[in-house]
Design an enzyme around this catalytic site. Structure first.
Site, short mmCIF file in Angstrom:
data_model
loop_
_atom_site.label_atom_id
_atom_site.label_comp_id
_atom_site.label_asym_id
_atom_site.label_seq_id
_atom_site.Cartn_x
_atom_site.Cartn_y
_atom_site.Cartn_z
NE ARG A 80 -2.12 -1.41 3.62
CZ ARG A 80 -1.81 -0.50 4.31
NH1 ARG A 80 -1.99 0.83 4.33
NH2 ARG A 80 -1.23 -1.18 5.36
CE1 TYR A 208 1.30 -7.19 -3.40
CE2 TYR A 208 0.44 -5.68 -1.70
CZ TYR A 208 1.05 -6.68 -2.09
OH TYR A 208 1.48 -7.64 -1.15
N GLY A 209 -2.80 -5.41 -4.04
CA GLY A 209 -3.66 -5.75 -2.61
C GLY A 209 -4.60 -4.53 -2.28
N GLY A 210 -4.18 -3.70 -1.48
CA GLY A 210 -5.14 -2.83 -1.15
C GLY A 210 -5.48 -1.38 -1.95
CE LYS A 217 -7.30 -3.52 5.34
NZ LYS A 217 -5.77 -4.12 5.32
CG HIS A 237 -7.12 -2.91 10.03
ND1 HIS A 237 -5.69 -2.74 10.20
CD2 HIS A 237 -7.12 -4.06 9.04
CE1 HIS A 237 -4.92 -3.31 9.26
NE2 HIS A 237 -5.70 -4.27 8.86
CB SER A 259 -0.69 -3.77 7.87
OG SER A 259 -1.76 -3.10 7.61
CB CYS A 261 0.63 -6.19 13.80
SG CYS A 261 1.82 -4.90 13.58
N GLY A 262 -0.34 -9.70 12.99
CA GLY A 262 -0.98 -11.13 13.40
C GLY A 262 -2.21 -11.37 13.52
CE LYS A 263 -5.68 -7.07 10.63
NZ LYS A 263 -4.19 -6.72 10.44
CB THR A 264 -3.94 -13.79 9.07
OG1 THR A 264 -4.14 -12.47 8.20
CG2 THR A 264 -4.09 -15.20 8.08
CG ASP A 286 -7.60 -7.16 6.79
OD1 ASP A 286 -6.51 -6.98 7.63
OD2 ASP A 286 -7.70 -6.55 5.89
NE ARG A 374 0.08 -8.82 2.38
CZ ARG A 374 -0.62 -8.29 3.75
NH1 ARG A 374 -1.55 -8.83 3.88
NH2 ARG A 374 0.02 -7.63 4.23
N GLY A 499 0.21 -20.09 18.59
CA GLY A 499 -0.84 -20.98 19.38
C GLY A 499 -0.75 -20.61 20.91
CG ASN A 501 -0.35 -15.08 20.75
OD1 ASN A 501 0.55 -15.08 21.71
ND2 ASN A 501 -0.13 -14.84 19.59
P1 GTP Z 1 -2.53 -7.59 7.32
O1 GTP Z 1 -3.03 -8.79 6.46
O2 GTP Z 1 -1.44 -6.91 6.73
O3 GTP Z 1 -3.46 -6.96 8.00
O4 GTP Z 1 -1.48 -8.62 8.40
P2 GTP Z 1 -2.11 -9.27 9.95
O5 GTP Z 1 -2.47 -8.39 11.05
O6 GTP Z 1 -3.02 -10.41 9.43
O7 GTP Z 1 -0.64 -10.30 10.13
P3 GTP Z 1 -0.35 -11.97 10.25
O8 GTP Z 1 -1.13 -12.68 10.76
O9 GTP Z 1 -0.23 -12.26 8.50
O10 GTP Z 1 1.10 -11.56 10.52
C1 GTP Z 1 2.13 -10.98 10.11
C2 GTP Z 1 3.49 -11.62 10.48
O11 GTP Z 1 3.60 -11.58 11.93
C3 GTP Z 1 3.57 -12.88 10.09
O12 GTP Z 1 5.02 -12.99 9.57
C4 GTP Z 1 3.66 -13.76 11.22
O13 GTP Z 1 4.40 -15.12 11.11
C5 GTP Z 1 3.88 -12.72 12.44
N1 GTP Z 1 3.18 -13.10 13.83
C6 GTP Z 1 1.88 -13.30 13.64
N2 GTP Z 1 1.55 -13.67 14.91
C7 GTP Z 1 2.66 -13.74 15.82
C8 GTP Z 1 3.10 -13.96 16.95
O14 GTP Z 1 2.28 -13.98 18.14
N3 GTP Z 1 4.35 -13.82 17.72
C9 GTP Z 1 5.18 -13.37 16.54
N4 GTP Z 1 6.53 -13.09 17.01
N5 GTP Z 1 5.04 -13.09 15.37
C10 GTP Z 1 3.58 -13.37 14.88
C1 SPV Z 2 -2.88 -4.68 5.21
O1 SPV Z 2 -1.87 -3.83 4.72
O2 SPV Z 2 -3.50 -4.30 6.43
C2 SPV Z 2 -3.73 -5.82 4.47
C3 SPV Z 2 -3.19 -5.84 2.95
O3 SPV Z 2 -4.37 -6.33 4.90
S1 SPV Z 2 -3.72 -4.83 1.91
O4 SPV Z 2 -4.96 -5.45 1.46
O5 SPV Z 2 -2.87 -4.48 0.94
O6 SPV Z 2 -4.14 -3.63 2.60
MN MN Z 3 -4.93 -5.65 7.07
#
Ligand code: GTP
Ligand code: SPV
Ligand code: MN
Length: 590
Positions: A80, A208-210, A217, A237, A259, A261-264, A286, A374, A499, A501
């Site tokens: 983005r 690209y993406g967002g 977004k 978000h 973004s 930071c661990g949502k997925t 997301d 991605r 896990g 968490n």
């Molecule tokens: P967006 O799709 O950009 O909104 O990202 P997201 O918030 O869904 O993040 P996602 O779960 O894809 O994690 C992003 C990165 O953080 C990945 O490389 C993960 O491996 C890492 N990560 C996720 N959860 C943890 C955690 O609990 N600890 C650590 N150390 N890393 C984590």
């Molecule tokens: C983010 O950046 O928070 C995403 C990927 O989830 S994007 O669709 O590019 O915004």
């Molecule tokens: Mn996101």
């Protein structure tokens, strides 16, 4: 592919006329060779996939990744672009200091100049889509016009798109208009413009993406947050997850992390072996739309139908669910490829042969997979996808969690004393920047509610709207803050994350039901180490103490700085937040 026409038998002639005229006007401006109305069928997806593989833009992956393809975006178009993403309101102050702004007339003029003739030699695709279950009163629709077949294939995985969405648009009588062209991918001719007063988006110069999947977004956060303010709900978000404890009670939790930071990962969490009887199911990863219900609870839907997830870091050890779900019918963007033609990023078996740019892999050129590589996959591929994700009324929330990526200061978890304190906690979220947006990575910045790049209006009004929503809830979810990313002096993570968490979530759910003990501190309620279920986890007690410690002088500096930053929102900053912050500062000074 032949240009199909808008079906003639539809029942809503006025709306269809509006839609048809818009498509005609855009076609007159952009001059495509043909116009294709997407019906969302499998045949259509197969034809588009063939078109892209025949022209070398999609690469089929190895046979044990059936239906999977690799797409490489332009090397300058991998994330983005926040500085090129504008909110164009008539009154500049409505966009807030939190958004780049341009006057609507100027923005339209600039964008129309860029779009003029830009689809010559290309097909114009019309994508009707629905954000949320097709039969949910909480869902909202849009139509994206694009010249990118890759965007069509992604929108097909990420939204409910095609004929069924068009039928819903007729019933609703309104839709968000999104116009997109990849243009020539020149970063100097790249803009993502939002006109919330016109429910319109114009995006040019990125594939690209967002930036390009306008349902995500641009619509479901920036435009929807504006609509939500007017209509009395919230577009956030946030991931959405169903957690069932060993007693069989299910609770629904929403969590906002910036973004990458661990949502997925949290949405697809696999309980550790030492926590038998727990199950976690995904509703969304997301975006969440939150509505106060007639019962005084806050109800949430996931407006999306797929996941556009970060590939690096996904492996069988960190997240088996996510790893398994991307073994078929997945589009990979900007990953590396092994000799055998399998997708690759750090931490997977095998070795990269080709990097994300398509060059022979050479470590001197940086990581093999782009850090923001991605996967795009339908939610139905996820073995842990919750049936409730299709419920038209959504799910009632027990807890809302805010979080950020902070190597220091923010403890593993703490709880707000009430809703308004929770709003302040959300407003104070700070996180280290990631590769999800262009610019420096690892720089700590304020990212209120993880919405800094996504709130379509003035943050002061947004926080007031949050407070107003809370006043309508007789049973509000409890609000928490987490940080999985504390580091030691050598830069190693203190908390195992993923896990594990669930141990923190278990405490959160206890607290949400007025069970579970906590210690009162100047920043909120914290568990003592023994309040968390740590059985089966080997973690030194001094590490747990560090994860749950309060650095009083550090928090005093943090809140003083937050107070100064919030003053940028002027009169629109809710006075309740200022009062709460002053009270916290007084507690820290005492
Ligand atoms: P967006 O799709 O950009 O909104 O990202 P997201 O918030 O869904 O993040 P996602 O779960 O894809 O994690 C992003 C990165 O953080 C990945 O490389 C993960 O491996 C890492 N990560 C996720 N959860 C943890 C955690 O609990 N600890 C650590 N150390 N890393 C984590
Ligand atoms: C983010 O950046 O928070 C995403 C990927 O989830 S994007 O669709 O590019 O915004
Ligand atoms: Mn996101």
């Amino acid at each position: 592919m032949s240009a199909s026409r808008i079906p003639k038998h539809r029942s809503h002639p006025t709306l269809l006329a509006d839609l048809a005229h818009w498509v005609e006007d855009v076609a007159a401006l952009t001059c495509p060779d043909s116009v294709h109305w997407c019906d969302g069928s499998d045949t259509e997806a197969e034809q588009l996939t063939r078109l892209l593989t025949d022209t070398g833009m999609l690469e089929p992956l190895h046979g044990d990744y059936p239906g999977c393809h690799l797409y490489r975006s332009h090397p300058n178009d991998v994330a983005r672009v926040e500085h090129l993403t504008f909110v164009c309101t008539h009154d500049r102050s409505d966009a807030g200091p939190n958004n780049p702004w341009m006057a609507p007339a100027e923005a339209h003029a600039r964008m129309d100049e860029l779009f003029r003739g830009c689809m010559q030699g290309r097909t114009l695709y019309v994508i009707p889509y629905c954000m949320g279950p097709l039969d949910s009163p909480l869902s909202r629709c849009g139509v994206e016009i694009t010249d990118s077949p890759y965007v069509v294939l992604n929108m097909r995985l990420m939204t409910r798109m095609g004929d069924a969405a068009l039928a819903r648009i007729e019933r609703d009588g309104r839709f968000v208009k999104g116009l997109h062209s990849t243009g020539d991918l020149n970063p100097d001719r790249r803009f993502i413009m939002h006109f919330p007063e016109e429910l319109t988006i114009k995006s040019f110069g990125s594939g690209y993406g967002g930036n390009a999947l306008l349902g995500k977004k641009c619509h479901a956060l920036r435009i929807a947050s504006w609509q939500a303010r007017d209509e009395g709900w919230l577009a956030e978000h946030m991931l959405l997850v169903a957690i069932t404890n060993p007693a069989g009670e299910t609770h629904y939790v929403a969590a906002a992390f910036p973004s990458a930071c661990g949502k997925t990962n949290l949405a697809m969490l696999i309980p550790p072996a030492s926590m038998p009887g727990w199950t976690v199911r995904t509703i969304g990863d997301d975006i969440a739309w939150l509505h106060p219900g007639a019962d005084g609870r806050l109800w949430a839907i996931n407006p999306e139908a797929g996941f556009f997830g970060v590939a690096p870091g996904t492996n069988p050890r960190s997240n088996r669910n996510a790893f398994d779900m991307i073994r078929k019918d997945t589009i990979f963007t900007n990953v590396a490829v092994t000799d055998e033609g399998r997708p690759w990023w750090d931490g997977l078996e095998g070795a990269p042969r080709t990097d994300w740019r398509g060059q022979p892999y050479d470590p001197a050129n940086g990581p093999a997979a782009h850090p923001n590589a991605r996967f795009t996959v339908s939610a139905t591929n996820n073995p842990a996808y919750a049936a409730e994700a299709e419920h038209p009324q959504g799910v009632p929330l027990s807890a809302i969690i805010f979080g950020g990526r902070r190597r220091s200061l923010a403890p593993l978890v703490y709880e707000a004393s009430d809703w308004v304190h929770g709003v302040l906690m959300g407003a104070g979220v700070a996180s280290e920047t990631t590769a999800a947006a262009t610019g420096a990575v690892g720089v700590l910045r304020r990212d209120p509610m993880a919405m800094k790049p996504f709130c379509g209006y003035h943050f002061g009004d947004y926080w007031q709207h949050w407070i107003n929503i809370g006043e309508r809830l007789s049973h509000p979810p409890r609000i928490f803050h987490v940080n999985w990313f504390r580091q030691d002096a050598e830069g190693r993570f203190l908390w195992p994350g993923f896990g594990e968490n669930l141990r923190v979530l278990a405490w959160i759910l206890d607290r949400a039901q007025a069970r579970g003990s906590a210690v009162e501190t100047p920043i909120g309620h914290l568990p003592a180490p023994h309040d968390l279920p740590l059985q089966g986890l080997e973690i030194p007690s001094e590490v747990m103490e560090a994860l749950l410690a309060i650095d009083v002088p550090g928090w005093h500096r943090e809140f003083s700085q937050l107070r100064e930053e919030l003053s940028a929102y002027g009169d629109r900053l809710p006075s309740a937040l200022r009062t709460r912050l002053d009270e916290a500062l007084a507690r820290l000074s005492a």
